[in-house]
Design a protein around this motif. Sequence first.
Motif, PDB file in Angstrom:
ATOM      1  N   MET A   1       4.118   0.172   5.325  1.00  0.00           N
ATOM      2  CA  MET A   1       3.458   1.321   4.718  1.00  0.00           C
ATOM      3  C   MET A   1       1.974   1.027   4.565  1.00  0.00           C
ATOM      4  O   MET A   1       1.580  -0.038   4.092  1.00  0.00           O
ATOM      5  CB  MET A   1       4.073   1.621   3.344  1.00  0.00           C
ATOM      6  N   GLY A   2       1.116   1.966   4.990  1.00  0.00           N
ATOM      7  CA  GLY A   2      -0.319   1.783   4.872  1.00  0.00           C
ATOM      8  C   GLY A   2      -0.884   2.524   3.676  1.00  0.00           C
ATOM      9  O   GLY A   2      -0.298   3.494   3.180  1.00  0.00           O
ATOM     10  N   ILE A   3      -2.025   2.058   3.206  1.00  0.00           N
ATOM     11  CA  ILE A   3      -2.752   2.736   2.138  1.00  0.00           C
ATOM     12  C   ILE A   3      -3.809   3.614   2.784  1.00  0.00           C
ATOM     13  O   ILE A   3      -4.576   3.163   3.631  1.00  0.00           O
ATOM     14  CB  ILE A   3      -3.428   1.732   1.195  1.00  0.00           C
ATOM     15  N   VAL A   4      -3.873   4.866   2.376  1.00  0.00           N
ATOM     16  CA  VAL A   4      -4.903   5.783   2.854  1.00  0.00           C
ATOM     17  C   VAL A   4      -5.650   6.322   1.638  1.00  0.00           C
ATOM     18  O   VAL A   4      -5.062   6.948   0.758  1.00  0.00           O
ATOM     19  CB  VAL A   4      -4.291   6.950   3.654  1.00  0.00           C
ATOM     20  N   PHE A   5      -6.959   6.063   1.598  1.00  0.00           N
ATOM     21  CA  PHE A   5      -7.787   6.534   0.487  1.00  0.00           C
ATOM     22  C   PHE A   5      -8.386   7.889   0.812  1.00  0.00           C
ATOM     23  O   PHE A   5      -8.910   8.107   1.910  1.00  0.00           O
ATOM     24  CB  PHE A   5      -8.913   5.539   0.197  1.00  0.00           C
ATOM     25  N   LYS A  36      -9.311  -3.973  -4.177  1.00  0.00           N
ATOM     26  CA  LYS A  36      -8.426  -4.176  -5.328  1.00  0.00           C
ATOM     27  C   LYS A  36      -6.999  -3.728  -4.996  1.00  0.00           C
ATOM     28  O   LYS A  36      -6.019  -4.460  -5.206  1.00  0.00           O
ATOM     29  CB  LYS A  36      -8.927  -3.371  -6.536  1.00  0.00           C
ATOM     30  N   TRP A  37      -6.902  -2.503  -4.462  1.00  0.00           N
ATOM     31  CA  TRP A  37      -5.580  -1.971  -4.123  1.00  0.00           C
ATOM     32  C   TRP A  37      -4.906  -2.801  -3.029  1.00  0.00           C
ATOM     33  O   TRP A  37      -3.702  -3.070  -3.082  1.00  0.00           O
ATOM     34  CB  TRP A  37      -5.701  -0.520  -3.668  1.00  0.00           C
ATOM     35  N   GLN A  38      -5.675  -3.228  -2.042  1.00  0.00           N
ATOM     36  CA  GLN A  38      -5.111  -4.027  -0.958  1.00  0.00           C
ATOM     37  C   GLN A  38      -4.550  -5.347  -1.468  1.00  0.00           C
ATOM     38  O   GLN A  38      -3.480  -5.784  -1.026  1.00  0.00           O
ATOM     39  CB  GLN A  38      -6.178  -4.299   0.107  1.00  0.00           C
ATOM     40  N   LYS A  39      -5.264  -5.984  -2.370  1.00  0.00           N
ATOM     41  CA  LYS A  39      -4.787  -7.275  -2.895  1.00  0.00           C
ATOM     42  C   LYS A  39      -3.551  -7.101  -3.754  1.00  0.00           C
ATOM     43  O   LYS A  39      -2.629  -7.915  -3.724  1.00  0.00           O
ATOM     44  CB  LYS A  39      -5.908  -7.976  -3.666  1.00  0.00           C
ATOM     45  N   HIS A  40      -3.508  -6.024  -4.537  1.00  0.00           N
ATOM     46  CA  HIS A  40      -2.337  -5.788  -5.382  1.00  0.00           C
ATOM     47  C   HIS A  40      -1.101  -5.422  -4.551  1.00  0.00           C
ATOM     48  O   HIS A  40       0.000  -5.921  -4.799  1.00  0.00           O
ATOM     49  CB  HIS A  40      -2.625  -4.670  -6.389  1.00  0.00           C
ATOM     50  N   LEU A  41      -1.298  -4.527  -3.580  1.00  0.00           N
ATOM     51  CA  LEU A  41      -0.165  -3.984  -2.829  1.00  0.00           C
ATOM     52  C   LEU A  41       0.120  -4.736  -1.532  1.00  0.00           C
ATOM     53  O   LEU A  41       1.151  -4.509  -0.900  1.00  0.00           O
ATOM     54  CB  LEU A  41      -0.429  -2.507  -2.510  1.00  0.00           C
ATOM     55  N   ALA A  45      -5.415  -0.918   4.633  1.00  0.00           N
ATOM     56  CA  ALA A  45      -5.955   0.326   4.086  1.00  0.00           C
ATOM     57  C   ALA A  45      -6.892   0.989   5.073  1.00  0.00           C
ATOM     58  O   ALA A  45      -7.513   0.337   5.910  1.00  0.00           O
ATOM     59  CB  ALA A  45      -6.686   0.053   2.774  1.00  0.00           C
ATOM     60  N   SER A  46      -6.995   2.306   4.966  1.00  0.00           N
ATOM     61  CA  SER A  46      -7.946   3.074   5.765  1.00  0.00           C
ATOM     62  C   SER A  46      -8.394   4.267   4.937  1.00  0.00           C
ATOM     63  O   SER A  46      -8.014   4.416   3.764  1.00  0.00           O
ATOM     64  CB  SER A  46      -7.315   3.498   7.091  1.00  0.00           C
ATOM     65  N   PHE A  47      -9.209   5.147   5.556  1.00  0.00           N
ATOM     66  CA  PHE A  47      -9.897   6.167   4.781  1.00  0.00           C
ATOM     67  C   PHE A  47      -9.823   7.538   5.438  1.00  0.00           C
ATOM     68  O   PHE A  47     -10.001   7.669   6.649  1.00  0.00           O
ATOM     69  CB  PHE A  47     -11.378   5.800   4.630  1.00  0.00           C
ATOM     70  N   ILE A  48      -9.599   8.552   4.626  1.00  0.00           N
ATOM     71  CA  ILE A  48      -9.887   9.933   5.002  1.00  0.00           C
ATOM     72  C   ILE A  48     -11.273  10.210   4.463  1.00  0.00           C
ATOM     73  O   ILE A  48     -11.490  10.224   3.248  1.00  0.00           O
ATOM     74  CB  ILE A  48      -8.866  10.911   4.392  1.00  0.00           C
ATOM     75  N   LEU A  59      -9.532   6.152  10.054  1.00  0.00           N
ATOM     76  CA  LEU A  59      -8.213   6.448   9.513  1.00  0.00           C
ATOM     77  C   LEU A  59      -7.156   5.811  10.400  1.00  0.00           C
ATOM     78  O   LEU A  59      -7.165   5.998  11.618  1.00  0.00           O
ATOM     79  CB  LEU A  59      -7.999   7.959   9.447  1.00  0.00           C
ATOM     80  N   LYS A  60      -6.245   5.048   9.788  1.00  0.00           N
ATOM     81  CA  LYS A  60      -5.136   4.427  10.508  1.00  0.00           C
ATOM     82  C   LYS A  60      -3.846   4.865   9.829  1.00  0.00           C
ATOM     83  O   LYS A  60      -3.599   4.522   8.675  1.00  0.00           O
ATOM     84  CB  LYS A  60      -5.272   2.903  10.495  1.00  0.00           C
TER      85      LYS A  60
END
Length: 389
Positions: A1-5, A36-41, A45-48, A59-60
Amino acid sequence: MGIVFFADAAQQTLLPLTFTRPVADLRIGMLTIAEKWQKHLRQDASFITLNYLRHKFPLKISGQNLLINGSVCPDDALLQAINNLKEGEALKQQDFLIAAKISAADIKDWETVVTSFTGINYVRDFVRITYPEDIFMLNDSELRKDFALLTKGKTSAAISQTNTILGDDFFAEAGASAECATFNTKIGPVYLSKNAEVFEGAHIRGSFFLGESSQVKMGAKIYGGTTVGPHCMVGGEIKNAVIGSFTSKGHEGYLGNSVLGEWCNIGADSNNSNLKNTYGQVKLWDYPTQNLRDTGLQFCGLIMADHAKCGINTMFNTGTVVGVGSNVFGAGYPPKFIPDFSWGGISNNEIYALKEALKTAKRVFERKGREFNEIESNILTHLFNSTQN
């Protein structure tokens, strides 16, 4: 699962700091919000983000994605609530969207899709960055949280015995060095990153973070709530300031209750005021309203965007905002708002020609051993054209 900001109105209210980056790429504490979020989870991560920033912040999309508001900083309770989310659920506080679990197929139309998600109400307080001054106001608490995150289960590298360390909350990564300096961690932690260096005679009080390969010069006086990003050089007196990567404030002069972006340079003996002579509340220039906004703060200094510079002996008034790519110099006080790509800014404010601004940026990048590529050039070109008014 990826993080998207994703970004909400904060992308505008945090200007000019967010002209050159998504909100989640802002540094507060020891890390950017995204880091911060990447280290916790422990997820990529990528971005909209805005069209002109997409090549630098792509964006990934993964099969399943955790959509997170880029203005929100993580904490234990918030992480637990987000971990409990199921696909098709959105974590909210009233109408404010914090996070949602979303499939790859729905990412393109996420703003519309999320409105149909099951809302999970979050009732606890959390850290949210809305205005530029929030960054230095909340920096001390974020420094302490990040110190606990980065040092958990780790042991500090040894540091020279010529230093004086008060308290126990001191941590140095491998390659960090200091000689004949004092570190007071009784009132806040001190963290020195890889290859960071503190010169002789520097006095530092926590909370404080020194980024990778950054330097604190001889005799510097640094007070709590201060962050110095990677590849920076700082000196003089600094209090409760956040300094972005590749920025130099290497000489005497005061910087307090302030935020500096990346690739900035503060000339020798330059100072900022952080308190009005009347002790009244400070107003800051607000990009969305094109007017001054009352911060409600008694202490508020300088907000300087990426690629801005100032000449020696510059005197910044309380609550001054300096736009992207500005070059400030001349006798007297600059105005409280210096538009993007300004040249001079005091007695005679002209436009800093794009061709010349790009030349300067290229030289600064080369001096730091970095390549000023087409992506960086295109971002500044877009900003020059879009901020002409």
